[in-house]
Structure formats: C-alpha cells, structure tokens
Design a protein around this motif. Sequence first.
Motif, PDB file in Angstrom:
ATOM      1  N   LYS A  19      72.278  -8.865  11.586  1.00 43.42           N
ATOM      2  CA  LYS A  19      71.965  -8.604  10.182  1.00 43.42           C
ATOM      3  C   LYS A  19      73.251  -8.687   9.359  1.00 43.42           C
ATOM      4  N   PRO A  20      73.830  -9.882   9.271  1.00 42.04           N
ATOM      5  CA  PRO A  20      75.146  -9.989   8.618  1.00 42.04           C
ATOM      6  C   PRO A  20      75.134  -9.634   7.144  1.00 42.04           C
ATOM      7  N   GLU A  21      73.957  -9.672   6.516  1.00 44.90           N
ATOM      8  CA  GLU A  21      73.874  -9.340   5.086  1.00 44.90           C
ATOM      9  C   GLU A  21      73.907  -7.840   4.846  1.00 44.90           C
ATOM     10  N   GLU A  22      73.702  -7.043   5.899  1.00 44.43           N
ATOM     11  CA  GLU A  22      73.796  -5.593   5.791  1.00 44.43           C
ATOM     12  C   GLU A  22      75.194  -5.157   6.201  1.00 44.43           C
ATOM     13  N   VAL A  23      75.742  -4.150   5.504  1.00 48.34           N
ATOM     14  CA  VAL A  23      77.180  -3.900   5.576  1.00 48.34           C
ATOM     15  C   VAL A  23      77.473  -2.415   5.791  1.00 48.34           C
ATOM     16  N   VAL A  24      78.455  -2.152   6.626  1.00 49.39           N
ATOM     17  CA  VAL A  24      79.094  -0.846   6.751  1.00 49.39           C
ATOM     18  C   VAL A  24      80.528  -1.007   6.258  1.00 49.39           C
ATOM     19  N   ILE A  25      81.006  -0.122   5.376  1.00 53.11           N
ATOM     20  CA  ILE A  25      82.325  -0.284   4.766  1.00 53.11           C
ATOM     21  C   ILE A  25      83.260   0.839   5.203  1.00 53.11           C
ATOM     22  N   LEU A  26      84.461   0.453   5.649  1.00 55.73           N
ATOM     23  CA  LEU A  26      85.591   1.368   5.818  1.00 55.73           C
ATOM     24  C   LEU A  26      86.576   1.089   4.682  1.00 55.73           C
ATOM     25  N   CYS A  27      87.153   2.125   4.093  1.00 58.73           N
ATOM     26  CA  CYS A  27      88.046   1.872   2.965  1.00 58.73           C
ATOM     27  C   CYS A  27      89.166   2.896   2.890  1.00 58.73           C
ATOM     28  N   ALA A  28      90.222   2.497   2.198  1.00 59.32           N
ATOM     29  CA  ALA A  28      91.362   3.345   1.850  1.00 59.32           C
ATOM     30  C   ALA A  28      91.940   2.747   0.571  1.00 59.32           C
ATOM     31  N   ALA A  42      91.351   0.519  13.045  1.00 59.69           N
ATOM     32  CA  ALA A  42      89.955   0.610  13.481  1.00 59.69           C
ATOM     33  C   ALA A  42      89.322  -0.765  13.595  1.00 59.69           C
ATOM     34  N   MET A  43      89.574  -1.618  12.616  1.00 60.85           N
ATOM     35  CA  MET A  43      89.031  -2.980  12.650  1.00 60.85           C
ATOM     36  C   MET A  43      89.658  -3.789  13.779  1.00 60.85           C
ATOM     37  N   ARG A  44      90.965  -3.646  13.957  1.00 54.45           N
ATOM     38  CA  ARG A  44      91.636  -4.377  15.043  1.00 54.45           C
ATOM     39  C   ARG A  44      91.030  -4.034  16.395  1.00 54.45           C
ATOM     40  N   ALA A  45      90.793  -2.738  16.621  1.00 53.58           N
ATOM     41  CA  ALA A  45      90.304  -2.301  17.923  1.00 53.58           C
ATOM     42  C   ALA A  45      88.897  -2.827  18.199  1.00 53.58           C
ATOM     43  N   ILE A  46      88.018  -2.760  17.198  1.00 48.60           N
ATOM     44  CA  ILE A  46      86.661  -3.287  17.390  1.00 48.60           C
ATOM     45  C   ILE A  46      86.714  -4.766  17.752  1.00 48.60           C
ATOM     46  N   LYS A  47      87.577  -5.498  17.059  1.00 46.82           N
ATOM     47  CA  LYS A  47      87.718  -6.929  17.333  1.00 46.82           C
ATOM     48  C   LYS A  47      88.364  -7.164  18.693  1.00 46.82           C
ATOM     49  N   ALA A  48      89.371  -6.346  19.039  1.00 44.64           N
ATOM     50  CA  ALA A  48      90.141  -6.570  20.258  1.00 44.64           C
ATOM     51  C   ALA A  48      89.314  -6.368  21.521  1.00 44.64           C
ATOM     52  N   VAL A  49      88.338  -5.472  21.488  1.00 42.39           N
ATOM     53  CA  VAL A  49      87.528  -5.249  22.691  1.00 42.39           C
ATOM     54  C   VAL A  49      86.329  -6.191  22.754  1.00 42.39           C
ATOM     55  N   GLY A  50      86.270  -7.126  21.811  1.00 38.21           N
ATOM     56  CA  GLY A  50      85.280  -8.196  21.892  1.00 38.21           C
ATOM     57  C   GLY A  50      83.889  -7.822  21.434  1.00 38.21           C
ATOM     58  N   LEU A  51      83.777  -6.837  20.551  1.00 45.03           N
ATOM     59  CA  LEU A  51      82.467  -6.404  20.089  1.00 45.03           C
ATOM     60  C   LEU A  51      82.017  -7.213  18.877  1.00 45.03           C
ATOM     61  N   ARG A  52      80.749  -7.503  18.834  1.00 39.99           N
ATOM     62  CA  ARG A  52      80.149  -8.129  17.662  1.00 39.99           C
ATOM     63  C   ARG A  52      78.999  -7.225  17.208  1.00 39.99           C
ATOM     64  N   PRO A  53      79.211  -6.415  16.174  1.00 39.56           N
ATOM     65  CA  PRO A  53      78.191  -5.456  15.745  1.00 39.56           C
ATOM     66  C   PRO A  53      76.960  -6.152  15.168  1.00 39.56           C
ATOM     67  N   LYS A  54      75.851  -5.430  15.138  1.00 38.84           N
ATOM     68  CA  LYS A  54      74.632  -5.963  14.531  1.00 38.84           C
ATOM     69  C   LYS A  54      74.855  -6.287  13.059  1.00 38.84           C
ATOM     70  N   ARG A  55      75.470  -5.338  12.352  1.00 37.11           N
ATOM     71  CA  ARG A  55      75.720  -5.499  10.923  1.00 37.11           C
ATOM     72  C   ARG A  55      77.185  -5.835  10.686  1.00 37.11           C
ATOM     73  N   THR A  56      77.473  -6.362   9.543  1.00 36.53           N
ATOM     74  CA  THR A  56      78.858  -6.637   9.157  1.00 36.53           C
ATOM     75  C   THR A  56      79.599  -5.326   8.922  1.00 36.53           C
ATOM     76  N   ILE A  57      80.802  -5.236   9.465  1.00 37.57           N
ATOM     77  CA  ILE A  57      81.703  -4.129   9.146  1.00 37.57           C
ATOM     78  C   ILE A  57      82.782  -4.687   8.225  1.00 37.57           C
ATOM     79  N   ARG A  58      82.890  -4.118   7.062  1.00 35.88           N
ATOM     80  CA  ARG A  58      83.809  -4.632   6.033  1.00 35.88           C
ATOM     81  C   ARG A  58      84.896  -3.595   5.755  1.00 35.88           C
ATOM     82  N   LEU A  59      86.098  -4.076   5.637  1.00 32.43           N
ATOM     83  CA  LEU A  59      87.236  -3.235   5.244  1.00 32.43           C
ATOM     84  C   LEU A  59      87.637  -3.587   3.827  1.00 32.43           C
TER      85      LEU A  59
END
Length: 489
Positions: A290-299, A323-340
């Motif tokens: 569901k790439p059109e649905e989004v979870v956002i991390l921000c600072a 946080a984004m680096r680690a999710i990517k580094a362990v090879g995960l592809r989430p159901k929804r888009t995670i946006r920073l």
Amino acid sequence: MRRQKSLSCLILSAVATTFCWAQSSTQDDPRAVDARILREIQGRNQLMENIEHLSDAIGPRLTGSDQLKTAEAWAASVARQYGLENVHFEGWKIAHSWQRGAAQAQIVKPVVRTLTIASAGWSPSTNGPVRGNVVYVAATKPDGLQAYRGKLRGAIAIYEKPSELMSLDVANGPYSGPEVQAPKPPESRTPSEDQNFDKERRSFLKGEGVAAVLHDSGKHNALLRVSNVADDYDFREALPTAMLTHEDYSLVWRLLQKGNVEIQIALTNSFSDAPVEVHNVVREIGGAEKPEEVVILCAHLDSWDLGSGSTDDGTGVVSVLEAMRAIKAVGLRPKRTIRLVLFAEEEQGEIGSREYVKPHRGEWSKISAVLADDTGTTRILTLRLHQNYAARETVDLTLAPLKDLGLIQPWLERYHGSDYASFNDVGVPGFSLIGNQTDLDYDQTHHTQADTFDKVNKNGIIHHAQVLAGWAYNTAQLPELLPRTWKSQ
C-alpha cells in the motif's frame, strides 16, 4: 511510578500476542523482526558520527541561514547513502532572513553594571545606543494598558517578574537506572487569549514610543535563552527586544523596587533585503503493498543560533535518520511507505510542518500517523497520543513487540509545541516521544549557548532510534490505518 511502569509493561506484553495474530498471515513474527532492527541500531548505528558532524562541522541552523542550507544538503546526502528513496526538498519563501549582530547593555543608574544580553530572534536593531528608564508594565489585560498611556516614551519596558527557577539537585546525578519521572508539558503555542494580548501589548508599547523590551532568560548559571521576538511571526513590526541572564534581570528587578533604574542598550541585527527560500527535506522507504498509505517520522532541522542545536533538535534529526537506515539495512520492505521529513522553521512556530501539511491535503486521509522526535537526549519513556483515544489500543499493539525497550503505556494528554501539532490540527494522528527527564540538562540548556555536542547522551539517542524504527515499521504493518476522531477548530 515504579508500580505504574510495571503495570504498563504488563499491559504492553499482554497485547503482543494479539499483534502477532493480526500479522501472522503475511509477515514474520513481529517480535523477531523488531529484534533485528533493534540489534542493527545497537551494534551498527551512525548516531554519534552524525550528531557530531551536524553540531560541530555545520553548527547552528537558524532558519534562512547558510548553515541551514548546508544542513539540508547534508541530510539529503546521508539519506541517499542509506539507500532511501524519493529524496527531495519541498520549499517555500520567508519574507526575510535574520542575522544576529552585537548586543550590549549596562545599568547606568543607580549603579553602573554591565549586563549580559542577547537579542531575541528576529528583533530589529535599536537606533544606535538608546538610554531610558526601566518601566514595569504590569498589565495582563488590554484594559490595564491604558494606565500607561503617555508614560512610556523612551522607556525600557519589562512586563515579567523574575522567573522562579527550579532547584538544580546535583546530588541525585544523571539517569542511571529504571526509575522514571513525569516530564513537564511543553509550552503551548496555540492561538489563545494570552497570545492575542501579547500582540496588543506590543502594538501599544510601540505606539507609546517604548525604546526596547527586556526579558528574563529564566535559566541558571548566566545562560541566555533565545526565543522569537513575537509569536505571530510579525517580526518586522516588533520592538527591539533582548534577553537578559536571570541573574542580571533579577538585579534590575531588585533595584527597581527601590527607585528609578536607567539602562543603556544597543542592538545591531540585520534582515535580508529579499525573500529567502527554505526547505523541508523528505525521503522514503516505499511500501510494498500500500505505497500510497504513509507512516511519517519527523524532527526539525532548524535550530537557534547561540549554541549548535545539538539536543534541540539535532538528536531528533540523527535519530530519525538512523531509524530509517536500520529498517533499510536489515532488508525490510514495509506494507506501507515510511516517510522521513526534516522540517525547517519549527522554532518560529511550526511553520515548516504547516507548510508541509497544506500542499499534502489530498494525502491526509492516507497518513496513518506521524511521530515527532523533538525530545532531547535522554531515554524515551513512552509516546504521547495527544487525545487520540481511538488509537490507543492499536498503538499498544505497535509497542508491545518492543517490550525490551522498557516503555510504559502511552499517555493521552494533548499538548502543542512541536511539529506533530500541525498534523493534529487537520485531523491526522500526530504523536510525540516523551523523554525520561531524570536529569535537568535538557531543561537547563534548551535554547541556550550550552546546547552543544557534549550534552548528547549516546545511550539515550540509541534508544530514540530504536523506538522510532520499531514503532514506524510496526505501524506500517497494521491491517488498517490508525483511527482519527477529531481536529482542532
């Protein structure tokens, strides 16, 4: 508090099985997946290298400054190195950037004493050195201002008693174990009667010919706290305004109780002649289902300029990147888009997040939730849900597999004070991290010249990144978007 924490951990543990059941048809055991993320952050994080570079090589990142532009480019470069997708800038223009100049002040009567002073952000300059009597404008409502009509020309105005500072209990030392303390709520920035009065008061003082306004920094040990000259971003219409150390402001106050006090002050600041473009920095891990649905991390990437912006909010910046680096580094592809998203202009009243929300209106219903890290440098206590009662049970599910991080149950109170509020205001679930403030460093150094790299707690920001990464991935895996039940009017 120990009893509350134990009960909270039991609650989070109890719902872990439910989370596993909800995910079991399509995903690995979330506890095992989260454990991979947490190990990656613990063992291979780049947090300290990044925060040292941001603090020392780039430094303070005032909105509209060249250093903020440098930080934007650096953050985008790091995101590309981490393999994040759709790295881009989203910009808008501010009417004028601002550059701090010299600030000098001294008491000239009844004693001679040099004062330690700094201009408030976006303060105009004085017309050279100006000299005037200090006048305490005690009015707290518009009607009370009329008593000062015709009495303020050339005056140096104050309208606060000296701050009552909390005691620095150094005997207890910094955080060293599981004990937790409830944090103080952040300062609200919502439109209010007080803010409306503040604008009326500034207009009245300017019309009456006040020469300058002085504020108490409200910090121990002669630290200078900087803030905006005005809450409504109407900076060019403001009076010359400066912050005194608490010690000097208290001296002025004591002398004023005994008679007239005369001060000479000179502020020299400058504004850009033309509008300046600033940017939010955006990057993603695309969703698989569901790439059109989004979870956002921000600072927020911007900071004040007396220190290096290390804990406000450099630690948030590097934690969400990690946080984004680690999710990517362990090879995960989430159901929804995670946006920073790294926002600019947070320190001017969450301008950057408001500028983000407006053009993304068509996406509001597809943003599951937003989690902001503007929390300093200690370990994380829990999440604040800002009155989203409907999301409470589901958020418990996302935190349950992270039980080894020692979080307690989420808090429901609603506050303002950082970029999550811009999303809550339009009905998008905006959450924030609550820091485990068992020492006073962050409260003491916040917005001061002491907000520097040496204040960063390594174990604290590792914990930040672990909470952010686990929550974001688990939220992206939920069967449905988080509920939203209200918005500000």
